[in-house]
Write an enzyme that holds these catalytic residues in place. Sequence first.
Site, PDB file in Angstrom:
ATOM      1  N   ASN A  30       0.795  -1.221   0.000  1.00 53.96           N
ATOM      2  CA  ASN A  30       0.000   0.000   0.000  1.00 53.96           C
ATOM      3  C   ASN A  30       0.832   1.277   0.000  1.00 53.96           C
ATOM      4  OD1 ASN A  30      -2.521   1.653   0.732  1.00 53.96           O
ATOM      5  ND2 ASN A  30      -1.223   1.987   2.525  1.00 53.96           N
ATOM      6  N   TYR A  58       1.507   9.590 -11.739  1.00 53.72           N
ATOM      7  CA  TYR A  58       0.704   8.789 -10.822  1.00 53.72           C
ATOM      8  C   TYR A  58      -0.203   7.843 -11.607  1.00 53.72           C
ATOM      9  CZ  TYR A  58      -2.366   7.821  -6.798  1.00 53.72           C
ATOM     10  OH  TYR A  58      -3.075   7.205  -5.795  1.00 53.72           O
ATOM     11  N   ILE A  72     -10.879   8.916  -1.139  1.00 50.42           N
ATOM     12  CA  ILE A  72     -11.060   8.423   0.221  1.00 50.42           C
ATOM     13  C   ILE A  72     -10.595   9.500   1.197  1.00 50.42           C
ATOM     14  CG2 ILE A  72     -10.507   6.579   1.849  1.00 50.42           C
ATOM     15  CD1 ILE A  72     -12.044   5.618  -0.619  1.00 50.42           C
ATOM     16  N   THR A  98      -8.542  10.667   3.480  1.00 51.73           N
ATOM     17  CA  THR A  98      -7.213  10.404   4.026  1.00 51.73           C
ATOM     18  C   THR A  98      -6.376  11.670   3.926  1.00 51.73           C
ATOM     19  OG1 THR A  98      -6.286   9.745   1.890  1.00 51.73           O
ATOM     20  CG2 THR A  98      -7.299   8.000   3.232  1.00 51.73           C
TER      21      THR A  98
END
Length: 255
Positions: free
Chosen positions: A91, A162, A195, A197
């Site tokens: 991750n 990315y 998400i 985060t």
Amino acid sequence: MTRLLEGKSALVTGGGSGIGRATSIVMAREGAFITVADLSGPAADETIELIRAAGGEAQAVVADVTKPDEVTAMVAAVVTTYGRLDCAYNNAGVAAVHVGAGGQRVGDISQQAWDRMLAVNLTGVWLCMKHELAAMEGQGGGVIVNTSSIAGLVGLPGSNAYVAAKHGVIGLTRAAAIDHAATGVRVNAVCPGYIETPMVAEAMARRGDQILATVPMRRLGIADDIAEAVVWLCSDRSGFVTGTTLTVDGGYTAG
């Protein structure tokens, strides 16, 4: 009721915060012994303290997934402490803004930024898998889950390196699943959408309304949404699932 990962040994990279921390905690709740690996020792320690406070078993390892010696030592630490490696969640990753390439076009990004992004988000996944696969094949099987992204399924403006890395993670996942299926190792990827985060917080501060407009559910996901998906992929309940991507994005890629 038997917990989904009862007695299994699990490794989580990037486990010091965000999705990695949430997944470590949920895996422990489901009965796994957790090795939390992170570039930040204090962050990894915070995660294992949360796990232990809830009655779980965990150890912390400091590791940079771009450095072969540290990855070798990381996997060895899991096997030394818990005897085997049953589940690995790769991750650890960085966003475009972390390498100085946020919002830049393909023709404008520096090679330094490009190289750093691929080193962490793609080569780092391969390097972890290389050592995880060796450990798992030696014991007769195991499960690997890699973090890709909705950026591994579609293009996103200003996130070219990315996007390339996350597309690469999906291709690598599929290839590894085929290469190693006969040895009892399953390999899958999870594709988070937006998400809640620290990594997404910066983007939300700049263009939150624009982001939410692209999500049919009109909200951000939470880290536990991804953690639950990873736990299922690591469990015996997904025993015939390999080489696939599980997308958790509130409908973003359905449009």
